[in-house]
Design a protein around this motif. Structure first.
Motif, mmCIF file in Angstrom:
data_model
loop_
_atom_site.group_PDB
_atom_site.id
_atom_site.type_symbol
_atom_site.label_atom_id
_atom_site.label_comp_id
_atom_site.label_asym_id
_atom_site.label_seq_id
_atom_site.Cartn_x
_atom_site.Cartn_y
_atom_site.Cartn_z
ATOM 1 N N ARG A 96 -11.543 102.262 2.238
ATOM 2 C CA ARG A 96 -11.689 101.644 0.534
ATOM 3 C C ARG A 96 -10.942 100.409 0.743
ATOM 4 N NH1 ARG A 96 -12.742 105.196 -3.699
ATOM 5 N NH2 ARG A 96 -13.726 106.883 -2.766
ATOM 6 N N LEU A 97 -10.498 100.954 2.161
ATOM 7 C CA LEU A 97 -9.649 99.098 2.636
ATOM 8 C C LEU A 97 -10.419 98.335 3.159
ATOM 9 C CD1 LEU A 97 -6.861 98.218 3.322
ATOM 10 C CD2 LEU A 97 -6.302 98.930 5.021
ATOM 11 N N ILE A 98 -11.654 99.030 4.170
ATOM 12 C CA ILE A 98 -12.319 98.608 4.375
ATOM 13 C C ILE A 98 -13.407 97.765 3.349
ATOM 14 C CG2 ILE A 98 -14.408 97.577 5.594
ATOM 15 C CD1 ILE A 98 -13.049 100.289 8.035
ATOM 16 N N LEU A 99 -13.541 98.000 2.772
ATOM 17 C CA LEU A 99 -14.287 97.575 1.152
ATOM 18 C C LEU A 99 -13.578 96.485 0.532
ATOM 19 C CD1 LEU A 99 -16.674 97.855 -0.687
ATOM 20 C CD2 LEU A 99 -15.634 99.948 -1.679
ATOM 21 N N GLU A 100 -12.132 96.681 0.089
ATOM 22 C CA GLU A 100 -11.246 95.796 -0.388
ATOM 23 C C GLU A 100 -11.480 94.572 0.375
ATOM 24 O OE1 GLU A 100 -9.135 96.069 -3.411
ATOM 25 O OE2 GLU A 100 -10.395 97.478 -3.545
ATOM 26 N N ILE A 101 -11.352 94.824 1.246
ATOM 27 C CA ILE A 101 -10.779 93.540 2.825
ATOM 28 C C ILE A 101 -12.212 92.741 2.759
ATOM 29 C CG2 ILE A 101 -10.686 92.712 4.421
ATOM 30 C CD1 ILE A 101 -8.855 95.198 5.390
ATOM 31 N N LEU A 102 -13.649 93.352 2.251
ATOM 32 C CA LEU A 102 -15.320 92.604 2.458
ATOM 33 C C LEU A 102 -15.050 91.909 1.157
ATOM 34 C CD1 LEU A 102 -16.797 95.176 4.490
ATOM 35 C CD2 LEU A 102 -15.802 92.882 5.834
ATOM 36 N N LYS A 103 -15.212 92.720 0.170
ATOM 37 C CA LYS A 103 -15.030 91.985 -0.954
ATOM 38 C C LYS A 103 -14.577 90.994 -1.791
ATOM 39 C CE LYS A 103 -13.110 94.617 -4.334
ATOM 40 N NZ LYS A 103 -13.132 95.747 -5.723
ATOM 41 N N GLU A 104 -13.253 90.861 -1.160
ATOM 42 C CA GLU A 104 -12.178 89.889 -1.327
ATOM 43 C C GLU A 104 -12.447 88.738 0.130
ATOM 44 O OE1 GLU A 104 -10.278 89.891 -4.055
ATOM 45 O OE2 GLU A 104 -11.267 91.661 -4.977
ATOM 46 N N LYS A 105 -11.811 88.664 0.555
ATOM 47 C CA LYS A 105 -11.455 88.193 1.946
ATOM 48 C C LYS A 105 -10.567 87.826 2.259
ATOM 49 C CE LYS A 105 -14.934 85.308 4.782
ATOM 50 N NZ LYS A 105 -15.778 84.092 5.127
ATOM 51 N N GLY A 106 -9.919 86.449 0.956
ATOM 52 C CA GLY A 106 -9.043 85.930 0.556
ATOM 53 C C GLY A 106 -7.708 86.995 0.731
ATOM 54 N N LEU A 107 -6.567 86.145 0.520
ATOM 55 C CA LEU A 107 -5.607 86.003 0.845
ATOM 56 C C LEU A 107 -4.879 87.667 -0.108
ATOM 57 C CD1 LEU A 107 -3.883 83.071 2.169
ATOM 58 C CD2 LEU A 107 -4.318 84.329 3.231
ATOM 59 N N VAL A 131 -8.446 99.344 11.026
ATOM 60 C CA VAL A 131 -9.446 99.056 10.887
ATOM 61 C C VAL A 131 -9.728 97.811 11.501
ATOM 62 C CG1 VAL A 131 -9.214 100.316 8.573
ATOM 63 C CG2 VAL A 131 -8.367 98.105 8.929
ATOM 64 N N GLU A 132 -8.841 97.972 11.962
ATOM 65 C CA GLU A 132 -9.377 95.490 13.334
ATOM 66 C C GLU A 132 -10.044 96.869 14.441
ATOM 67 O OE1 GLU A 132 -5.904 92.939 13.533
ATOM 68 O OE2 GLU A 132 -4.905 94.929 13.088
ATOM 69 N N GLY A 133 -10.545 97.918 14.406
ATOM 70 C CA GLY A 133 -11.478 98.039 15.331
ATOM 71 C C GLY A 133 -12.361 98.084 14.705
ATOM 72 N N TRP A 134 -12.776 98.327 13.328
ATOM 73 C CA TRP A 134 -14.386 98.455 13.507
ATOM 74 C C TRP A 134 -14.576 97.484 13.290
ATOM 75 C CZ3 TRP A 134 -16.518 97.059 8.844
ATOM 76 C CH2 TRP A 134 -17.584 97.190 8.043
ATOM 77 N N LEU A 135 -13.990 95.905 11.979
ATOM 78 C CA LEU A 135 -13.997 95.024 12.110
ATOM 79 C C LEU A 135 -14.395 93.748 13.047
ATOM 80 C CD1 LEU A 135 -11.435 94.051 9.081
ATOM 81 C CD2 LEU A 135 -13.717 94.237 8.754
ATOM 82 N N ALA A 136 -13.454 93.962 14.178
ATOM 83 C CA ALA A 136 -13.867 93.429 15.542
ATOM 84 C C ALA A 136 -15.018 93.668 16.411
ATOM 85 C CB ALA A 136 -12.523 94.565 16.438
ATOM 86 N N HIS A 137 -15.780 94.866 15.908
ATOM 87 C CA HIS A 137 -17.315 95.434 15.922
ATOM 88 C C HIS A 137 -18.136 94.525 16.273
ATOM 89 C CE1 HIS A 137 -20.127 98.176 17.717
ATOM 90 N NE2 HIS A 137 -20.775 97.801 16.253
ATOM 91 N N TYR A 138 -17.809 94.059 14.348
ATOM 92 C CA TYR A 138 -18.263 93.180 14.152
ATOM 93 C C TYR A 138 -18.372 92.016 14.293
ATOM 94 C CZ TYR A 138 -20.563 96.543 11.631
ATOM 95 O OH TYR A 138 -21.802 98.315 11.510
ATOM 96 N N GLY A 139 -17.263 91.257 15.089
ATOM 97 C CA GLY A 139 -16.662 89.767 15.380
ATOM 98 C C GLY A 139 -16.148 89.369 14.202
ATOM 99 N N LEU A 140 -14.935 90.272 13.603
ATOM 100 C CA LEU A 140 -13.642 89.546 12.613
ATOM 101 C C LEU A 140 -12.374 89.595 12.877
ATOM 102 C CD1 LEU A 140 -16.039 90.848 8.958
ATOM 103 C CD2 LEU A 140 -15.741 88.887 10.454
ATOM 104 N N ILE A 141 -11.915 89.209 12.414
ATOM 105 C CA ILE A 141 -10.311 89.838 13.010
ATOM 106 C C ILE A 141 -9.257 89.347 11.971
ATOM 107 C CG2 ILE A 141 -8.163 88.433 14.349
ATOM 108 C CD1 ILE A 141 -10.451 86.760 16.154
ATOM 109 N N VAL A 142 -8.398 90.555 11.452
ATOM 110 C CA VAL A 142 -7.717 90.635 10.854
ATOM 111 C C VAL A 142 -6.191 89.610 11.230
ATOM 112 C CG1 VAL A 142 -5.196 92.097 9.403
ATOM 113 C CG2 VAL A 142 -8.093 93.192 10.355
ATOM 114 N N SER A 143 -6.329 88.190 10.257
ATOM 115 C CA SER A 143 -5.649 87.615 10.445
ATOM 116 C C SER A 143 -4.312 87.849 9.220
ATOM 117 C CB SER A 143 -5.401 86.011 9.928
ATOM 118 O OG SER A 143 -4.943 85.010 10.315
#
Length: 201
Positions: A96-107, A131-143
């Protein structure tokens, strides 16, 4: 007294143990920080008022619930009933955290997510690392930006792939049923994800 979802999770773990367990063990089982578990334990006795059971705690020994097998079974049936989403479930919460991050994308600040999922900021921080590992698989970085919040950095193509990947992985889960409004639970999530997808597909 109505027992909260979090408390049901705690009681469910304790009731299934035949001996005392540590707070650390309990925290690991329900997927929260030790501090969060310790805070929640302050309300256990109040949750046991309708049962002939006692919450016991002893330094060097651990925590446990004392009482007859009949009363424990009665409470266990209550704690194990229903299919409500439990924010204490680590895997579910992280999805659900991944979902929140993907739908918001903002700060967003850690406090936003800790309030959203009713866990400590330390727990959310640990979830983010997971979840950084999951996102990194798609070339996304948590800033992480001190004082500002959290955002995702990556190309539009990578963001597109991540959304598709998340949907593919969870298409038959309760999460996606809620997102797509079948249960009337979180239609706003559906709209946000749909917008994110349409803006990028």
């Amino acid at each position: 007294m109505e027992i909260t979802s979090r408390m049901k999770q705690i009681l469910y773990v304790l009731l299934q143990e035949s001996s005392a367990v540590s707070v650390k063990y309990l925290a690991e089982q329900i997927g929260v920080s030790r501090r969060t578990a310790q805070r929640e334990l302050e309300s256990v006795s109040a949750s046991l008022r309708d049962y002939e059971l006692k919450f016991m705690s002893k330094t060097g020994v651990g925590i446990w619930i004392e009482g007859s097998m009949e009363e424990k079974a009665r409470l266990l049936a209550v704690c194990g009933s229903g299919d409500d989403y439990d924010v204490s479930n680590r895997e579910e919460r992280r999805k659900r955290l991944i979902l929140e991050i993907l739908k918001e994308k903002g700060l967003r600040k850690l406090y936003y997510y800790s309030s959203r999922f009713d866990v400590s900021e330390a727990t959310i921080s640990a979830d983010l690392e997971a979840v950084e590992g999951w996102l990194a698989h798609y070339g996304l970085i948590v800033s992480r930006k001190p004082g500002s919040g959290i955002s995702i950095e990556g190309t539009e193509e990578n963001y597109r792939r991540a959304i598709r990947g998340f949907i593919d992985e969870n298409i038959d889960t309760q999460i996606m049923r809620e997102v797509y409004g079948e249960d009337g639970y979180d239609f706003s999530s559906y709209l946000a994800l749909k917008k994110a997808a349409s803006d990028r597909f």
